[in-house]
Design a protein around this motif. Structure first.
Motif, PDB file in Angstrom:
ATOM      1  N   ALA A  34       0.846  -1.194   0.000  1.00 46.01           N
ATOM      2  CA  ALA A  34       0.000   0.000   0.000  1.00 46.01           C
ATOM      3  C   ALA A  34       0.880   1.242   0.000  1.00 46.01           C
ATOM      4  CB  ALA A  34      -0.923   0.007   1.213  1.00 46.01           C
ATOM      5  N   MET A  35       0.358   2.307  -0.597  1.00 47.13           N
ATOM      6  CA  MET A  35       1.072   3.581  -0.659  1.00 47.13           C
ATOM      7  C   MET A  35       0.505   4.511   0.406  1.00 47.13           C
ATOM      8  SD  MET A  35       2.927   2.564  -3.085  1.00 47.13           S
ATOM      9  CE  MET A  35       3.882   4.014  -3.514  1.00 47.13           C
ATOM     10  N   GLN A  36       1.383   4.981   1.280  1.00 48.60           N
ATOM     11  CA  GLN A  36       0.972   5.833   2.380  1.00 48.60           C
ATOM     12  C   GLN A  36       1.431   7.271   2.140  1.00 48.60           C
ATOM     13  OE1 GLN A  36       3.093   5.241   5.956  1.00 48.60           O
ATOM     14  NE2 GLN A  36       1.989   6.806   7.086  1.00 48.60           N
ATOM     15  N   GLN A  37       0.478   8.195   2.176  1.00 48.50           N
ATOM     16  CA  GLN A  37       0.783   9.614   2.025  1.00 48.50           C
ATOM     17  C   GLN A  37       1.079  10.221   3.390  1.00 48.50           C
ATOM     18  OE1 GLN A  37       0.783  12.005  -0.861  1.00 48.50           O
ATOM     19  NE2 GLN A  37       1.944  12.860   0.863  1.00 48.50           N
ATOM     20  N   GLY A  38       2.299  10.742   3.552  1.00 48.69           N
ATOM     21  CA  GLY A  38       2.651  11.441   4.773  1.00 48.69           C
ATOM     22  C   GLY A  38       2.108  12.860   4.757  1.00 48.69           C
ATOM     23  N   LEU A  39       1.848  13.412   5.946  1.00 44.94           N
ATOM     24  CA  LEU A  39       1.255  14.738   6.081  1.00 44.94           C
ATOM     25  C   LEU A  39       1.870  15.444   7.280  1.00 44.94           C
ATOM     26  CD1 LEU A  39      -2.265  13.222   5.775  1.00 44.94           C
ATOM     27  CD2 LEU A  39      -1.430  14.848   4.073  1.00 44.94           C
ATOM     28  N   VAL A  40       1.892  16.781   7.244  1.00 46.05           N
ATOM     29  CA  VAL A  40       2.422  17.550   8.372  1.00 46.05           C
ATOM     30  C   VAL A  40       1.591  18.815   8.551  1.00 46.05           C
ATOM     31  CG1 VAL A  40       4.127  18.803   6.972  1.00 46.05           C
ATOM     32  CG2 VAL A  40       4.495  18.514   9.442  1.00 46.05           C
ATOM     33  N   LEU A  41       1.378  19.168   9.820  1.00 47.45           N
ATOM     34  CA  LEU A  41       0.632  20.383  10.160  1.00 47.45           C
ATOM     35  C   LEU A  41       1.506  21.260  11.046  1.00 47.45           C
ATOM     36  CD1 LEU A  41      -2.136  21.937  10.228  1.00 47.45           C
ATOM     37  CD2 LEU A  41      -2.586  20.702  12.366  1.00 47.45           C
ATOM     38  N   THR A  42       1.616  22.537  10.699  1.00 47.70           N
ATOM     39  CA  THR A  42       2.336  23.509  11.506  1.00 47.70           C
ATOM     40  C   THR A  42       1.336  24.510  12.082  1.00 47.70           C
ATOM     41  OG1 THR A  42       2.741  24.828   9.515  1.00 47.70           O
ATOM     42  CG2 THR A  42       4.479  23.293  10.192  1.00 47.70           C
ATOM     43  N   PRO A  43       1.679  25.196  13.171  1.00 50.40           N
ATOM     44  CA  PRO A  43       0.727  26.119  13.795  1.00 50.40           C
ATOM     45  C   PRO A  43       0.184  27.179  12.856  1.00 50.40           C
ATOM     46  CG  PRO A  43       2.547  25.691  15.289  1.00 50.40           C
ATOM     47  CD  PRO A  43       2.915  25.058  13.969  1.00 50.40           C
ATOM     48  N   GLU A  44       1.043  27.708  11.996  1.00 49.12           N
ATOM     49  CA  GLU A  44       0.590  28.787  11.100  1.00 49.12           C
ATOM     50  C   GLU A  44      -0.346  28.291  10.003  1.00 49.12           C
ATOM     51  OE1 GLU A  44       4.775  27.471   9.846  1.00 49.12           O
ATOM     52  OE2 GLU A  44       3.709  27.953  11.728  1.00 49.12           O
ATOM     53  N   ALA A  45      -0.328  26.997   9.703  1.00 51.34           N
ATOM     54  CA  ALA A  45      -1.198  26.443   8.658  1.00 51.34           C
ATOM     55  C   ALA A  45      -2.487  25.856   9.217  1.00 51.34           C
ATOM     56  CB  ALA A  45      -0.446  25.363   7.875  1.00 51.34           C
ATOM     57  N   PHE A  46      -2.589  25.761  10.531  1.00 50.33           N
ATOM     58  CA  PHE A  46      -3.734  25.122  11.181  1.00 50.33           C
ATOM     59  C   PHE A  46      -5.022  25.898  10.905  1.00 50.33           C
ATOM     60  CE2 PHE A  46      -5.849  24.451  15.575  1.00 50.33           C
ATOM     61  CZ  PHE A  46      -6.652  23.440  15.081  1.00 50.33           C
ATOM     62  N   VAL A  47      -6.024  25.195  10.379  1.00 54.03           N
ATOM     63  CA  VAL A  47      -7.342  25.775  10.121  1.00 54.03           C
ATOM     64  C   VAL A  47      -8.228  25.450  11.321  1.00 54.03           C
ATOM     65  CG1 VAL A  47      -9.353  25.823   8.603  1.00 54.03           C
ATOM     66  CG2 VAL A  47      -7.056  25.481   7.635  1.00 54.03           C
TER      67      VAL A  47
END
Length: 217
Positions: free
Chosen positions: A182-195
């Motif tokens: 399976a192909m896993q997409q990694g993701l990252v969230l930073t404080p300035e991008a947080f919705v």
């Protein structure tokens, strides 16, 4: 006499976002969570999880789920922890939202993971519970970055991450089920991008958890 919440402060966490709540996983809530898992999480033909825990036979699934959470509670340490919370809608348990971290006092990062009972999916609740969790982590528990991941054939999970502000990173090739790539997409969230949610989020119990995570205020 010490209360259980004094011995394990995450039990006292509560995050309220309108009718939706995240609460520390007491034994009573674990039992309710097991019932939700037994009622079904996904189509048997699909597998959204890295480890296929949800395919256990009836009865065994409940025991495994409870044992997992009890085990994570007993080994909780700043250098290696899973902070899992029950998700409730109008007082009813509907799923779980958590974060796993290693070496947290240094890295200040962790990976979110969640699931909802199948009957509660497709109503936008996955986005709200992730936003509530991220607000807890970024604003109250010292996280400076949050990661996540989803299989590329799981558009619902990827859509939630996108709505919350995660950006894609790398795609990894991993084993999902026996003999299955399976192909896993990694993701990252930073404080300035947080919705953030468009409504206030009420957090209680976080101050007692901070030193439990190795944070020295």
């Amino acid at each position: 006499m010490s209360a259980l919440v004094d011995l394990f402060p995450p039990l006292g966490l509560r995050v309220v976002a309108g009718p939706l709540e995240l609460r520390g996983l007491t034994d009573e809530l674990i039992a309710e969570l097991c019932d939700v898992a037994e009622a079904g999480i996904h189509d048997p033909a699909d597998m959204p999880f890295y480890f296929p825990w949800s395919t256990a036979p009836a009865g065994e699934l409940s025991r495994n789920t409870a044992a997992y959470h009890w085990g994570k509670r007993s080994t909780f340490a700043p250098d290696d922890f899973c902070l899992d919370l029950a998700v409730l809608l109008d007082g009813r348990v509907i799923g779980s939202q958590g974060v796993a971290a290693k070496n947290f006092p240094v890295t200040r990062t962790g990976e979110t993971g969640s699931w909802l009972g199948r009957e509660f999916q497709g109503r936008g609740l996955g986005t709200v519970m992730r936003q509530a969790m991220c607000e807890l982590l970024l604003d109250h528990l010292g996280f400076e970055e949050i990661t996540s991941g989803a299989f590329v054939d799981n558009p619902a999970s990827l859509a939630v991450s996108r709505k919350v502000g995660y950006r894609p990173t790398t795609v990894s090739r991993i084993k999902r089920r026996e003999g299955e790539l399976a192909m896993q997409q990694g993701l990252v969230l930073t404080p300035e991008a947080f919705v953030r949610l468009g409504e206030p989020v009420e957090v209680t119990g976080a101050e007692a958890v901070r030193p439990f995570l190795g944070l020295d205020d």
